[in-house]
Design a protein around this motif. Sequence first.
Motif, PDB file in Angstrom:
ATOM      1  N   ALA A 138       0.825  -1.209   0.000  1.00 55.53           N
ATOM      2  CA  ALA A 138       0.000   0.000   0.000  1.00 55.53           C
ATOM      3  C   ALA A 138       0.859   1.259   0.000  1.00 55.53           C
ATOM      4  O   ALA A 138       0.487   2.260  -0.609  1.00 55.53           O
ATOM      5  CB  ALA A 138      -0.940  -0.006   1.205  1.00 55.53           C
ATOM      6  N   TRP A 147       1.916   1.829  -3.514  1.00 59.99           N
ATOM      7  CA  TRP A 147       0.731   2.273  -4.243  1.00 59.99           C
ATOM      8  C   TRP A 147       0.373   3.700  -3.849  1.00 59.99           C
ATOM      9  O   TRP A 147       0.004   4.518  -4.683  1.00 59.99           O
ATOM     10  CB  TRP A 147      -0.424   1.314  -3.997  1.00 59.99           C
ATOM     11  CG  TRP A 147      -1.735   1.741  -4.588  1.00 59.99           C
ATOM     12  CD1 TRP A 147      -2.889   1.966  -3.905  1.00 59.99           C
ATOM     13  CD2 TRP A 147      -2.041   1.996  -5.962  1.00 59.99           C
ATOM     14  NE1 TRP A 147      -3.889   2.345  -4.770  1.00 59.99           N
ATOM     15  CE2 TRP A 147      -3.393   2.369  -6.041  1.00 59.99           C
ATOM     16  CE3 TRP A 147      -1.295   1.944  -7.130  1.00 59.99           C
ATOM     17  CZ2 TRP A 147      -4.010   2.694  -7.251  1.00 59.99           C
ATOM     18  CZ3 TRP A 147      -1.918   2.266  -8.327  1.00 59.99           C
ATOM     19  CH2 TRP A 147      -3.255   2.631  -8.389  1.00 59.99           C
ATOM     20  N   GLU A 152      -8.330   3.076  -2.584  1.00 56.28           N
ATOM     21  CA  GLU A 152      -8.734   1.809  -1.975  1.00 56.28           C
ATOM     22  C   GLU A 152      -9.154   0.784  -3.022  1.00 56.28           C
ATOM     23  O   GLU A 152      -8.874  -0.407  -2.874  1.00 56.28           O
ATOM     24  CB  GLU A 152      -9.849   2.037  -0.954  1.00 56.28           C
ATOM     25  CG  GLU A 152      -9.425   2.871   0.237  1.00 56.28           C
ATOM     26  CD  GLU A 152      -8.245   2.325   1.029  1.00 56.28           C
ATOM     27  OE1 GLU A 152      -8.023   1.096   1.020  1.00 56.28           O
ATOM     28  OE2 GLU A 152      -7.538   3.133   1.641  1.00 56.28           O
ATOM     29  N   LEU A 166      -6.105  -0.817  -4.365  1.00 56.42           N
ATOM     30  CA  LEU A 166      -5.524  -1.760  -3.397  1.00 56.42           C
ATOM     31  C   LEU A 166      -6.242  -3.103  -3.409  1.00 56.42           C
ATOM     32  O   LEU A 166      -5.599  -4.142  -3.280  1.00 56.42           O
ATOM     33  CB  LEU A 166      -5.583  -1.182  -1.980  1.00 56.42           C
ATOM     34  CG  LEU A 166      -4.430  -0.299  -1.568  1.00 56.42           C
ATOM     35  CD1 LEU A 166      -4.610   0.148  -0.127  1.00 56.42           C
ATOM     36  CD2 LEU A 166      -3.095  -0.977  -1.749  1.00 56.42           C
TER      37      LEU A 166
END
Length: 146
Positions: A48, A51, A84, A87
Amino acid sequence: MQGPSRKILQAVLYESIAITVLSPSIVLIYGNGLAHAGALSVMLSASALLWNVLYNSMFEWWEARQPQRARTLGRRLLHSLGFEGGLVVLLVPLVAGWLGISWWAALVTDMGLFVFFFFYSLAFQWGFDRVFDLPESAKEGASVNP
């Protein structure tokens, strides 16, 4: 605070808090030990984190080119959904493999994480902007870098 230092601080703070919340939650839900859950949390957060830096760079590049640059609730919702949602796509295989569950169960797990982190992301970014000011990309009248 602007530029790379802002992005790095934002990402590290975000993920540090996420690990602190996520590890005990995985232990409670899946009954794994804290070390096993902590390792998964670190892997999820490391993924994350990468990202986060990539996504926020792309989002701010896009944002800086918009005629209206204020961080409205709609723009914050778009930011959180994109972050999100990306992810979920990235992490389903990792969750399935690490926990030894099906991809469907991993998707359900990721969707639960999505709901929590959607609201966490929205609140965190709002708080971060309040403490560290808005990035140049969200300030009206700021110059746009090519």
